[in-house]
Design a protein around this motif. Structure first.
Motif, PDB file in Angstrom:
ATOM      1  N   GLN A 111     -44.178  11.611  39.777  1.00  0.00           N
ATOM      2  CA  GLN A 111     -45.602  11.371  39.538  1.00  0.00           C
ATOM      3  C   GLN A 111     -46.223  12.486  38.702  1.00  0.00           C
ATOM      4  OE1 GLN A 111     -48.032   9.690  42.868  1.00  0.00           O
ATOM      5  NE2 GLN A 111     -46.137   9.926  44.055  1.00  0.00           N
ATOM      6  N   VAL A 112     -45.785  13.723  38.929  1.00  0.00           N
ATOM      7  CA  VAL A 112     -46.289  14.841  38.125  1.00  0.00           C
ATOM      8  C   VAL A 112     -45.914  14.642  36.658  1.00  0.00           C
ATOM      9  CG1 VAL A 112     -45.992  17.309  37.638  1.00  0.00           C
ATOM     10  CG2 VAL A 112     -46.384  16.540  39.985  1.00  0.00           C
ATOM     11  N   ILE A 113     -44.677  14.235  36.407  1.00  0.00           N
ATOM     12  CA  ILE A 113     -44.249  14.028  35.029  1.00  0.00           C
ATOM     13  C   ILE A 113     -45.020  12.888  34.375  1.00  0.00           C
ATOM     14  CG2 ILE A 113     -42.323  13.068  33.683  1.00  0.00           C
ATOM     15  CD1 ILE A 113     -40.490  15.006  34.949  1.00  0.00           C
ATOM     16  N   LEU A 114     -45.187  11.798  35.106  1.00  0.00           N
ATOM     17  CA  LEU A 114     -45.889  10.656  34.520  1.00  0.00           C
ATOM     18  C   LEU A 114     -47.329  11.010  34.160  1.00  0.00           C
ATOM     19  CD1 LEU A 114     -44.611   7.653  36.678  1.00  0.00           C
ATOM     20  CD2 LEU A 114     -43.960   8.271  34.353  1.00  0.00           C
ATOM     21  N   LYS A 115     -47.939  11.890  34.938  1.00  0.00           N
ATOM     22  CA  LYS A 115     -49.331  12.242  34.660  1.00  0.00           C
ATOM     23  C   LYS A 115     -49.447  13.434  33.720  1.00  0.00           C
ATOM     24  CE  LYS A 115     -53.792  12.167  36.942  1.00  0.00           C
ATOM     25  NZ  LYS A 115     -54.496  11.992  38.232  1.00  0.00           N
ATOM     26  N   ALA A 116     -48.641  14.482  33.956  1.00  0.00           N
ATOM     27  CA  ALA A 116     -48.759  15.685  33.121  1.00  0.00           C
ATOM     28  C   ALA A 116     -48.097  15.503  31.769  1.00  0.00           C
ATOM     29  CB  ALA A 116     -48.146  16.884  33.845  1.00  0.00           C
ATOM     30  N   VAL A 117     -46.960  14.816  31.726  1.00  0.00           N
ATOM     31  CA  VAL A 117     -46.227  14.644  30.472  1.00  0.00           C
ATOM     32  C   VAL A 117     -46.688  13.391  29.733  1.00  0.00           C
ATOM     33  CG1 VAL A 117     -43.958  14.319  29.429  1.00  0.00           C
ATOM     34  CG2 VAL A 117     -44.231  15.923  31.321  1.00  0.00           C
ATOM     35  N   PHE A 118     -46.660  12.262  30.421  1.00  0.00           N
ATOM     36  CA  PHE A 118     -47.041  11.004  29.781  1.00  0.00           C
ATOM     37  C   PHE A 118     -48.548  10.790  29.757  1.00  0.00           C
ATOM     38  CE2 PHE A 118     -42.642  10.441  30.724  1.00  0.00           C
ATOM     39  CZ  PHE A 118     -42.146   9.501  29.844  1.00  0.00           C
ATOM     40  N   GLY A 119     -49.272  11.452  30.654  1.00  0.00           N
ATOM     41  CA  GLY A 119     -50.718  11.269  30.711  1.00  0.00           C
ATOM     42  C   GLY A 119     -51.139   9.942  31.296  1.00  0.00           C
ATOM     43  N   LEU A 120     -50.270   9.333  32.099  1.00  0.00           N
ATOM     44  CA  LEU A 120     -50.569   8.008  32.634  1.00  0.00           C
ATOM     45  C   LEU A 120     -51.392   8.117  33.908  1.00  0.00           C
ATOM     46  CD1 LEU A 120     -47.132   6.216  32.132  1.00  0.00           C
ATOM     47  CD2 LEU A 120     -49.231   5.853  30.840  1.00  0.00           C
ATOM     48  N   ALA A 122     -53.316   6.120  37.206  1.00  0.00           N
ATOM     49  CA  ALA A 122     -52.907   5.027  38.082  1.00  0.00           C
ATOM     50  C   ALA A 122     -53.269   3.692  37.438  1.00  0.00           C
ATOM     51  CB  ALA A 122     -53.584   5.165  39.441  1.00  0.00           C
ATOM     52  N   GLY A 123     -52.335   2.789  37.410  1.00  0.00           N
ATOM     53  CA  GLY A 123     -52.564   1.490  36.798  1.00  0.00           C
ATOM     54  C   GLY A 123     -51.261   0.737  36.638  1.00  0.00           C
ATOM     55  N   PRO A 124     -51.314  -0.499  36.130  1.00  0.00           N
ATOM     56  CA  PRO A 124     -50.108  -1.336  36.025  1.00  0.00           C
ATOM     57  C   PRO A 124     -49.003  -0.684  35.189  1.00  0.00           C
ATOM     58  CG  PRO A 124     -52.087  -2.660  35.698  1.00  0.00           C
ATOM     59  CD  PRO A 124     -52.527  -1.233  35.727  1.00  0.00           C
ATOM     60  N   ARG A 125     -49.352  -0.091  34.034  1.00  0.00           N
ATOM     61  CA  ARG A 125     -48.310   0.480  33.181  1.00  0.00           C
ATOM     62  C   ARG A 125     -47.647   1.674  33.863  1.00  0.00           C
ATOM     63  NH1 ARG A 125     -50.159   1.739  27.348  1.00  0.00           N
ATOM     64  NH2 ARG A 125     -50.029  -0.528  27.217  1.00  0.00           N
ATOM     65  N   ALA A 126     -48.442   2.533  34.492  1.00  0.00           N
ATOM     66  CA  ALA A 126     -47.885   3.700  35.170  1.00  0.00           C
ATOM     67  C   ALA A 126     -46.964   3.276  36.305  1.00  0.00           C
ATOM     68  CB  ALA A 126     -49.006   4.586  35.702  1.00  0.00           C
ATOM     69  N   GLU A 127     -47.384   2.285  37.083  1.00  0.00           N
ATOM     70  CA  GLU A 127     -46.566   1.835  38.209  1.00  0.00           C
ATOM     71  C   GLU A 127     -45.295   1.153  37.730  1.00  0.00           C
ATOM     72  OE1 GLU A 127     -45.131   1.152  41.960  1.00  0.00           O
ATOM     73  OE2 GLU A 127     -46.660   2.538  41.223  1.00  0.00           O
ATOM     74  N   GLN A 128     -45.426   0.349  36.686  1.00  0.00           N
ATOM     75  CA  GLN A 128     -44.242  -0.326  36.153  1.00  0.00           C
ATOM     76  C   GLN A 128     -43.252   0.688  35.590  1.00  0.00           C
ATOM     77  OE1 GLN A 128     -45.130  -3.315  33.207  1.00  0.00           O
ATOM     78  NE2 GLN A 128     -43.024  -4.093  33.123  1.00  0.00           N
ATOM     79  N   LEU A 129     -43.768   1.677  34.859  1.00  0.00           N
ATOM     80  CA  LEU A 129     -42.886   2.696  34.295  1.00  0.00           C
ATOM     81  C   LEU A 129     -42.228   3.509  35.401  1.00  0.00           C
ATOM     82  CD1 LEU A 129     -41.814   3.968  31.710  1.00  0.00           C
ATOM     83  CD2 LEU A 129     -43.816   5.460  31.658  1.00  0.00           C
ATOM     84  N   ARG A 130     -42.973   3.821  36.448  1.00  0.00           N
ATOM     85  CA  ARG A 130     -42.403   4.572  37.568  1.00  0.00           C
ATOM     86  C   ARG A 130     -41.252   3.810  38.209  1.00  0.00           C
ATOM     87  NH1 ARG A 130     -42.286   4.741  42.837  1.00  0.00           N
ATOM     88  NH2 ARG A 130     -43.566   2.862  43.022  1.00  0.00           N
ATOM     89  N   GLN A 131     -41.452   2.534  38.440  1.00  0.00           N
ATOM     90  CA  GLN A 131     -40.421   1.732  39.091  1.00  0.00           C
ATOM     91  C   GLN A 131     -39.179   1.596  38.207  1.00  0.00           C
ATOM     92  OE1 GLN A 131     -42.030  -2.037  40.368  1.00  0.00           O
ATOM     93  NE2 GLN A 131     -43.576  -1.110  41.692  1.00  0.00           N
ATOM     94  N   VAL A 132     -39.387   1.291  36.921  1.00  0.00           N
ATOM     95  CA  VAL A 132     -38.247   1.076  36.033  1.00  0.00           C
ATOM     96  C   VAL A 132     -37.496   2.386  35.797  1.00  0.00           C
ATOM     97  CG1 VAL A 132     -37.519   0.271  33.753  1.00  0.00           C
ATOM     98  CG2 VAL A 132     -39.392  -0.880  34.925  1.00  0.00           C
ATOM     99  N   LEU A 133     -38.230   3.473  35.609  1.00  0.00           N
ATOM    100  CA  LEU A 133     -37.580   4.766  35.413  1.00  0.00           C
ATOM    101  C   LEU A 133     -36.756   5.160  36.632  1.00  0.00           C
ATOM    102  CD1 LEU A 133     -40.386   6.850  33.673  1.00  0.00           C
ATOM    103  CD2 LEU A 133     -38.139   6.354  32.726  1.00  0.00           C
ATOM    104  N   THR A 134     -37.302   4.938  37.816  1.00  0.00           N
ATOM    105  CA  THR A 134     -36.579   5.269  39.040  1.00  0.00           C
ATOM    106  C   THR A 134     -35.282   4.485  39.124  1.00  0.00           C
ATOM    107  OG1 THR A 134     -38.636   5.785  40.211  1.00  0.00           O
ATOM    108  CG2 THR A 134     -36.695   5.310  41.558  1.00  0.00           C
ATOM    109  N   ARG A 135     -35.346   3.209  38.822  1.00  0.00           N
ATOM    110  CA  ARG A 135     -34.137   2.378  38.870  1.00  0.00           C
ATOM    111  C   ARG A 135     -33.128   2.807  37.820  1.00  0.00           C
ATOM    112  NH1 ARG A 135     -36.528  -3.325  38.018  1.00  0.00           N
ATOM    113  NH2 ARG A 135     -34.325  -3.930  37.977  1.00  0.00           N
ATOM    114  N   MET A 136     -33.603   3.155  36.624  1.00  0.00           N
ATOM    115  CA  MET A 136     -32.694   3.543  35.560  1.00  0.00           C
ATOM    116  C   MET A 136     -32.006   4.873  35.884  1.00  0.00           C
ATOM    117  SD  MET A 136     -33.396   3.980  31.452  1.00  0.00           S
ATOM    118  CE  MET A 136     -34.098   5.627  31.499  1.00  0.00           C
TER     119      MET A 136
END
Length: 428
Positions: A111-120, A122-136
């Motif tokens: 979550q720190v990376i998604l917000k500090a690095v990607f700047g995402l 909370a929202g659909p794109r952030a949640e979708q990216l979190r889920q897909v990245l975790t699986r990958m």
């Protein structure tokens, strides 16, 4: 002088760990050693333009563009992100809660990376990216999964249910989301934002050229891959040692309680014993066992060994950190050793060395200190199983197993150390 030239067509693989050998490796000239060639197994994951795969001027250009967001006053802009996410994760725990430490720390670091690095936000794109990245990324967490990177003949797309086919489809989903975010930022620039993606999009090389969309994608994936699982594992180990060794916990709490009720985050990062705990954590069980491999490009001598072109060199972080001559009783967790003396970059190298040293090292240590401070100052933690935990291989890194679990036995009031509650009996 010992000749290590290979007797046949197979290139020799040589591990080095002495400070002198590591100094020779990390200060070698680009025409002597190639670092990018030894990392080509990561190309499928990171892309062709990831900084760890580049050589020469291309590598220098990317490094110059990537360094500024991770140093100096930029650290302050990430404080609120780290603290808010840690508090959010911690708020789901109460007295009596038990939790698997590494997955919990992975949730924070991602979550720190998604917000500090990607700047995402909370929202659909952030949640979708979190889920897909975790699986990958979880696909490479096992030794079996990591083998797909080492053996190209296994990289066969036999459909969505085949391991490599599943990875390719997840990678495509990640790319679609990242490129959509980049396109949106290009169309609606917000230069006042402080996330790393915004800073990288605004960066220009000496010729005035920005990073392309593909370069941005590859660098974002590289930062994610290098800073996500590694920070989570380091935090898990630090919490383990604080819970396992009462004397370490006592000294850390005594230092924390010396701070004012609302301490300056930069003062937290400068706490000597907290810093030593983080340093000793990374010494004893470095997340990466070796620094990036180098390939010899021309005849070279390292620490008295003659190396022929094609020889693969492995600078061993683990062995360097366990040399009794440098670290007496190297198997003991003793943060005090970092208060007693300073170690050279060829004796202590948790983030690698030379021009391949991790560019996010300052950010990783900063995050590690703030998260550890937040959890230790607010919670009383106890090991569910007091038996020693051994490291396990997790893809390309080393981590504590998910059997490492902690129980919340009480809470504390910030840095004052005022004890509020205690759980009398184990509760799951």
């Amino acid at each position: 002088m010992q000749d290590l030239s290979p007797p046949d067509t197979q290139p020799a693989l040589v591990y080095f760990s002495s400070p002198k050998a590591l100094e020779d490796i990390f200060t070698a000239k680009p025409e002597q050693l190639s670092a990018g060639r030894g990392n080509q197994i990561l190309q499928a994951l990171l892309g062709e333009h990831g900084i760890v795969l580049l050589e020469g001027p291309a590598h220098q250009r990317q490094r110059q563009l990537l360094m500024p967001p991770f140093h100096g006053d930029r650290m302050r802009s990430y404080v609120q992100v780290i603290q808010e996410i840690t508090t959010q994760v911690r708020s789901g725990w109460s007295v009596g809660t038990t939790f698997a430490v590494r997955p919990a720390m992975q949730s924070i670091s991602l979550q720190v990376i998604l917000k500090a690095v990607f700047g995402l936000e909370a929202g659909p794109r952030a949640e979708q990216l979190r889920q897909v990245l975790t699986r990958m990324l979880d696909g490479f967490s096992s030794l079996w999964g990591a083998m797909f990177l080492f053996y190209p003949f296994m990289q066969q797309d036999w459909g969505a249910w085949s391991p490599w086919g599943r990875f390719l489809r997840l990678r495509q989903q990640v790319d679609t989301l990242i490129y959509a975010e980049i396109a949106e930022r290009r169309a609606q620039p917000q230069p006042e934002r402080t996330d790393i993606l915004t800073l990288l999009m605004a960066a220009r090389d000496p010729q005035g050229q920005p990073l392309s969309e593909v370069e941005l994608r590859d660098e974002l994936i590289t930062l994610l891959f290098a800073g996500h699982e590694t920070t989570a594992s380091a935090l898990a180990w630090a919490l383990y040692w604080v819970a396992f060794l009462p004397e370490v916990r006592r000294k850390l709490l005594a230092e924390i309680e010396g701070l004012p009720p609302t301490p300056d985050p930069m003062a937290i990062a400068r706490l000597p014993y907290l810093s030593a705990v983080c340093q000793e954590t990374l010494r004893l069980y470095p997340i990466a066992l070796s620094a990036f491999p180098r390939v010899v490009k021309q005849p070279l001598e390292i620490a008295g060994y003659a190396l022929e072109p094609g020889t693969l060199i492995m600078p061993s972080i683990y062995l360097a950190h366990h040399r009794p001559a440098v670290y007496p009783e190297p198997k003991q967790f003793r943060p005090e050793r970092f208060l007693e003396r300073q170690f050279s970059p060829y004796e202590y190298l948790p983030f690698g060395g030379g021009d391949r040293r991790c560019i996010g090292s300052a950010f990783a240590l900063f995050e590690m200190k703030l998260v550890l401070f937040e959890l230790v100052s607010q919670l009383e933690l106890a090991l569910v199983n007091p038996k020693p935990i051994r490291p396990i291989r997790r893809g390309l890194t080393v981590a504590p197993s998910d059997r490492l679990r902690l129980r919340i036995t009480g809470t504390r009031q910030g840095a004052t150390g005022l004890y509020e509650a205690r759980c009398p009996t184990p509760t799951t």
